[in-house]
Design an enzyme around this catalytic site. Structure first.
Site, PDB file in Angstrom:
ATOM      1  N   ARG A 104       0.869  -1.173   0.000  1.00 52.74           N
ATOM      2  CA  ARG A 104       0.000   0.000   0.000  1.00 52.74           C
ATOM      3  C   ARG A 104       0.907   1.225   0.000  1.00 52.74           C
ATOM      4  O   ARG A 104       1.991   1.215   0.580  1.00 52.74           O
ATOM      5  CB  ARG A 104      -0.900   0.018   1.235  1.00 52.74           C
ATOM      6  CG  ARG A 104      -1.862  -1.159   1.327  1.00 52.74           C
ATOM      7  CD  ARG A 104      -2.699  -1.080   2.596  1.00 52.74           C
ATOM      8  NE  ARG A 104      -3.648  -2.186   2.705  1.00 52.74           N
ATOM      9  CZ  ARG A 104      -3.388  -3.339   3.318  1.00 52.74           C
ATOM     10  NH1 ARG A 104      -2.209  -3.522   3.898  1.00 52.74           N
ATOM     11  NH2 ARG A 104      -4.299  -4.297   3.367  1.00 52.74           N
TER      12      ARG A 104
ATOM     13  N   LYS B  86      -2.512  -2.662   7.843  1.00 55.24           N
ATOM     14  CA  LYS B  86      -3.734  -2.218   8.500  1.00 55.24           C
ATOM     15  C   LYS B  86      -3.930  -2.952   9.820  1.00 55.24           C
ATOM     16  O   LYS B  86      -3.658  -4.143   9.928  1.00 55.24           O
ATOM     17  CB  LYS B  86      -4.940  -2.473   7.587  1.00 55.24           C
ATOM     18  CG  LYS B  86      -5.030  -1.514   6.409  1.00 55.24           C
ATOM     19  CD  LYS B  86      -6.323  -1.713   5.644  1.00 55.24           C
ATOM     20  CE  LYS B  86      -6.467  -0.682   4.534  1.00 55.24           C
ATOM     21  NZ  LYS B  86      -7.735  -0.848   3.787  1.00 55.24           N
TER      22      LYS B  86
ATOM     23  N   HIS C 130      -1.786   3.406  -6.464  1.00 50.81           N
ATOM     24  CA  HIS C 130      -2.782   2.349  -6.267  1.00 50.81           C
ATOM     25  C   HIS C 130      -2.880   1.464  -7.504  1.00 50.81           C
ATOM     26  O   HIS C 130      -3.007   0.242  -7.407  1.00 50.81           O
ATOM     27  CB  HIS C 130      -4.133   2.993  -5.969  1.00 50.81           C
ATOM     28  CG  HIS C 130      -5.132   2.050  -5.353  1.00 50.81           C
ATOM     29  ND1 HIS C 130      -4.870   1.331  -4.213  1.00 50.81           N
ATOM     30  CD2 HIS C 130      -6.397   1.721  -5.725  1.00 50.81           C
ATOM     31  CE1 HIS C 130      -5.922   0.598  -3.902  1.00 50.81           C
ATOM     32  NE2 HIS C 130      -6.856   0.809  -4.807  1.00 50.81           N
TER      33      HIS C 130
ATOM     34  N   ARG D 151      -0.044  -0.966  -7.546  1.00 52.88           N
ATOM     35  CA  ARG D 151      -0.275  -2.076  -6.611  1.00 52.88           C
ATOM     36  C   ARG D 151      -1.157  -3.134  -7.276  1.00 52.88           C
ATOM     37  O   ARG D 151      -0.891  -4.335  -7.149  1.00 52.88           O
ATOM     38  CB  ARG D 151      -0.926  -1.536  -5.340  1.00 52.88           C
ATOM     39  CG  ARG D 151      -1.404  -2.583  -4.328  1.00 52.88           C
ATOM     40  CD  ARG D 151      -1.822  -1.871  -3.044  1.00 52.88           C
ATOM     41  NE  ARG D 151      -2.780  -2.613  -2.245  1.00 52.88           N
ATOM     42  CZ  ARG D 151      -2.461  -3.519  -1.319  1.00 52.88           C
ATOM     43  NH1 ARG D 151      -1.196  -3.834  -1.113  1.00 52.88           N
ATOM     44  NH2 ARG D 151      -3.401  -4.112  -0.606  1.00 52.88           N
TER      45      ARG D 151
ATOM     46  N   HIS E  85      -4.237  -8.568   2.549  1.00 52.57           N
ATOM     47  CA  HIS E  85      -5.690  -8.621   2.684  1.00 52.57           C
ATOM     48  C   HIS E  85      -6.063  -9.593   3.796  1.00 52.57           C
ATOM     49  O   HIS E  85      -5.646 -10.751   3.782  1.00 52.57           O
ATOM     50  CB  HIS E  85      -6.343  -9.089   1.379  1.00 52.57           C
ATOM     51  CG  HIS E  85      -6.281  -8.068   0.285  1.00 52.57           C
ATOM     52  ND1 HIS E  85      -6.467  -8.385  -1.048  1.00 52.57           N
ATOM     53  CD2 HIS E  85      -6.045  -6.728   0.330  1.00 52.57           C
ATOM     54  CE1 HIS E  85      -6.358  -7.286  -1.771  1.00 52.57           C
ATOM     55  NE2 HIS E  85      -6.106  -6.282  -0.970  1.00 52.57           N
TER      56      HIS E  85
ATOM     57  N   TYR F  42      -9.668 -10.032  -8.363  1.00 54.45           N
ATOM     58  CA  TYR F  42      -8.744 -10.435  -9.421  1.00 54.45           C
ATOM     59  C   TYR F  42      -9.129 -11.764 -10.069  1.00 54.45           C
ATOM     60  O   TYR F  42      -8.382 -12.271 -10.897  1.00 54.45           O
ATOM     61  CB  TYR F  42      -7.322 -10.559  -8.857  1.00 54.45           C
ATOM     62  CG  TYR F  42      -6.783  -9.277  -8.298  1.00 54.45           C
ATOM     63  CD1 TYR F  42      -6.358  -8.255  -9.132  1.00 54.45           C
ATOM     64  CD2 TYR F  42      -6.717  -9.071  -6.925  1.00 54.45           C
ATOM     65  CE1 TYR F  42      -5.876  -7.064  -8.622  1.00 54.45           C
ATOM     66  CE2 TYR F  42      -6.231  -7.879  -6.409  1.00 54.45           C
ATOM     67  CZ  TYR F  42      -5.816  -6.888  -7.258  1.00 54.45           C
ATOM     68  OH  TYR F  42      -5.345  -5.713  -6.747  1.00 54.45           O
TER      69      TYR F  42
END
Length: 307
Positions: free
Chosen positions: A157, A181, A253, A256, A279, A288
């Site tokens: 990120r 995150k 972004h 990525r 994730h 994807y």
């Protein structure tokens, strides 16, 4: 007749109590009339609706080609009406309460081709290796090249990338630990090119005496102490112009996503890509899946004897 009276009471409430705009009232009226017309084809009264009737209506909207956002808006109008009916004692329940709002399909942001990413990298490397007329320009050119190499090698990120510590540039470090995150840490492999780019960048900084005391790999004089994602995005678009690529197609972004898409196109497992991207849920990575479907279709076309 009663359903018309109750509908008019509903619109009066919206107009007087909620001071709804004229366009909002007209939209709600159109939505309610369309729903009533659909119920008429089923022989169901507007005030006697049950949960299956609401779900059948949403299915009908899908069949008529309504987007998920349009369906959600119509369901919102029905919720308002039946909540009013429940509050006024017209009904003893709200048939929309347990009906899930239609979800928009997750869409994949624009993805650069491998050839376009190569052009960006090659242009960045070219600008990083030529001699500029000031140390500041030299560092800036080397920085954008290093950021680009690390981003495409790791899929970080942008917030993770710009806040990498200086310790990430340790010689022969094949993995770097990234705090993502929720404070969750993950190990991300580095390509030899990304490792070399980081080391060369740190050596250049040291040789000109810039940011000697900074703990950040990409330091700045700003409040955070490190380069910002906004500044990276700006420099990346300038690089796209230099590489003769539409600047509107390029962002951190998007790169990525290029990292993830290109991995899958070349045989990587979806679970591995999930781990690399950080994730928490595989469902996030499943935007994807179309890449996997294209790859499987190509494999069948190329190798199946009847293709």
């Amino acid at each position: 007749m009663r359903r018309i009276l109750e509908a008019e009471r509903f619109f009066e409430m919206l107009s007087v109590e909620r001071v709804s705009a004229f366009n909002t009232l007209e939209s709600y009226r159109t939505d309610l009339e369309d729903f009533d017309s659909f119920l008429g084809s089923l022989g169901v009264d507007l005030l006697a609706v049950q949960v299956p009737d609401v779900r059948a209506y949403l299915s009908d909207l899908t069949d008529r080609g309504f987007a998920a956002s349009s369906q959600a808006r119509r369901l919102s109008a029905l919720r308002q009406f039946y909540q009013f009916c429940y509050a006024e004692g017209i009904r003893e329940d709200d048939p929309t309460r347990t009906v899930a709002s239609p979800k928009k399909n997750a869409s994949l942001p624009g993805v650069l081709s491998e050839e376009e990413v190569d052009r960006l990298l090659n242009k960045a490397e070219e600008l990083a290796t030529i001699t500029h007329d000031s140390d500041a320009k030299q560092i800036r050119a080397r920085r954008i090249y290093t950021l680009l190499e690390v981003l495409y090698a790791t899929g970080l990120r942008v917030s993770e990338l710009v806040s990498l510590p200086a310790s990430a540039a340790i010689r022969d470090s094949r993995l770097i630990t990234v705090k993502g995150k929720g404070g969750k840490e993950r190990a991300v492999p580095l390509s030899p090119r990304a490792q070399k780019a980081m080391l060369d960048y740190v050596r250049l900084r040291a040789s000109v005496g810039a940011y000697a005391d900074s703990v950040w790999l990409f330091p700045s004089h700003g409040e955070s102490g490190h380069f910002t994602r906004q500044a990276f995005g700006r420099d990346l678009k300038a690089l796209a112009n230099e590489a003769d690529i539409d600047r509107n197609k390029v962002s951190p972004h998007v790169l990525r996503h290029a990292f993830a898409s290109h991995l899958l196109q070349n045989g990587a497992d979806l679970r591995v890509v999930q781990q690399l991207l950080g994730h928490a849920d595989i469902s996030t990575t499943q935007i994807y899946t179309h890449v996997l479907e294209e790859r499987l279709q190509k494999l069948v076309e190329e190798h199946h004897p009847l293709a």
